[in-house]
Design a protein around this motif. Structure first.
Motif: not given
Length: 475
Positions: A72-84
């Motif tokens: 709501g402040q710095q993120l429009p959504a709380p979801h996270w993608l981890v790659l590598g």
């Protein structure tokens, strides 16, 4: 050429005040001394509320991240993608992140554990130390009173049950249900729910009704009973695989009593399932809907849903659509979805490219560990990373990753404490030397006891009763 008046003016000024400009001699110094003249700068962090991940490489500042605090402040959504690629620290990051999040009493985590070692999932040790029994989905154990999840569990709404049945069938068939097959499934499901009230309906009941539909089902649509039976035949054959095929035992009975959905950590151990078979996306579909209707509740808890080998979800159009709905729904109820993928090309070039793009768009946080140069460039194009970040991705060493939090791009070194180390490193099969394998049983037992004692000390110190602060602070 200067005009005569300017020349005369400068000469008069020099006569009165001396030379206006001075010649400065060059200064020779070391970089250690010169750095004080031009102070280094670094991008601002994400605040000081949340769990600490590690250090920002260029500034040395602590890097703190919490999607619930940033939302709501710095993120429009709380979801996270981890790659590598494997071996660069994705697994260690996930485990320490979950352990640190669990210090807050308003956190709850579900993990779909698709990796395995020594016959159990790689989250088994963490679950044991927290006093939690993983939900181990195993076709061989299911026949011997193993864990069962019932797609027709009364805890799932009637609409949710039908949607889940359709998804299972579409995943297995590789295409959507036509109108006639969908009608046959709908009437069979409705009849089973209306007539079976003394126990939980199970898949066997649906298969039986598809094979032998009631005359009332045909009369309602003014069609012949043999037509309804023919329309449902393919559907019955697909569901029969869950009842009497290679997946039997896991979904063809009442939900196992004792599954604790209020535990702070819930681990679904999928390590005994062939990751390249059709069983995996079917499992993902069943678990996804089952969690949607039984786990996500408006109780003000912050929930984290972490999926290993997430390309099994995003690479199937029907399962991807299901999880896309789950992400949209869960955002209103405090759900952070964490997807772990080896290569972005696994999903963006797959059969569900459109659905994958939608899910990736909802992931406002992206963490990228080392990749080959070609893969890094492709990842940078899809995720819109700056060129400098793309160029350093192939050079990253294990434990260091590029973090992109809604456009705030930094390079972060993940830090693991000594007490966390025995809980998060589970690659003994690859790292153990032949000499170590020849240790006698007493020495091995002593090493295992020491690791367990250190892990238990960590849990007792940091996670006792899970009664940490209710609001996020620096861990």
């Amino acid at each position: 050429m200067r005009d005569p008046l300017s020349v005369l003016t400068d000469a008069f000024t020099s006569f009165l005040f001396g030379k206006v400009e001075t010649t400065r001699l060059p200064v020779r110094t070391s970089t250690g001394q010169a750095q004080a003249v031009y102070l280094p700068t670094a991008a601002p962090g994400l605040g000081d509320s949340g769990v600490i991940i590690g250090r920002e490489v260029y500034s040395g500042k602590g890097y703190i991240y919490d999607p619930f605090q940033l939302y709501g402040q710095q993120l429009p959504a709380p979801h996270w993608l981890v790659l590598g690629e494997s071996g660069n620290g994705k697994s260690a990051l996930e485990k320490t992140y979950v352990l640190r999040q669990l210090r807050f009493r308003d956190r709850q985590v579900v993990v779909l554990d698709a990796q395995g070692e020594d016959g159990v999932g790689e989250w088994n040790l963490i679950a044991e130390q927290l006093g939690i029994t993983p939900i181990r989905l195993d076709p061989t154990a299911a026949l011997d009173m193993g864990i069962r999840l019932n797609p027709l569990d009364p805890a799932i709404t009637t609409t949710g049950q039908l949607a889940l049945l359709r998804t299972i069938i579409e995943v297995a068939m590789g295409h959507g249900l036509d109108e006639r097959s969908g009608f046959a499934l709908k009437v069979a499901h409705a009849y089973v729910n209306e007539t079976i009230v003394e126990r939980q309906p199970v898949l066997t009941d649906i298969v039986e009704q598809l094979r032998h539909p009631e005359p009332e089902s045909a009369e309602a649509m003014n069609v012949d009973i043999d037509d309804v039976r023919a329309w449902g035949l393919d559907v019955a054959l697909v569901l029969d695989r869950l009842v009497d095929g290679d997946l039997r035992g896991m979904f063809d009975g009442p939900t196992t009593v004792g599954i604790d959905l209020d535990a702070p950590l819930i681990v679904f151990d999928l390590s005994h399932i062939d990751r390249n078979s059709i069983a995996m996306p079917i499992l993902m579909a069943i678990v996804g809907v089952w969690l949607e209707h039984t786990w996500i509740r408006p109780d003000r808890k912050k929930r984290i849903f972490l999926v290993e080998e997430a390309w099994h979800i995003i690479n199937s159009p029907f399962v991807a659509q299901l999880f896309q709905r789950l992400l949209k729904f869960g955002r209103r109820l405090g759900l952070s979805f964490v997807a772990v993928v080896h290569h972005l090309s696994d999903v963006v070039d797959g059969a569900a490219a459109k659905e994958a793009a939608a899910i990736l768009k909802m992931a406002s946080t992206r963490t990228i560990y080392a990749q080959k140069a070609d893969e890094a460039r492709a990842t940078g194009r899809v995720l819109g990373l700056p060129r400098w970040a793309v160029e350093i991705i192939p050079t990253l060493t294990p434990g260091i990753a590029v973090w992109d939090v809604n456009g705030n791009v930094q390079v972060v070194k993940h830090l693991i404490t000594e007490t966390e180390r025995p809980l998060v490193f589970t690659d003994r099969a690859m790292t153990e030397s032949s000499a170590e394998r020849e240790l006698n049983d007493d020495a091995l037992r002593a090493a295992e006891l020491e690791a367990e004692e250190r892990a238990a000390a960590f849990v007792e110190q940091h996670l006792s009763d899970f009664e940490g602060p209710s609001e996020s602070t620096v861990a």
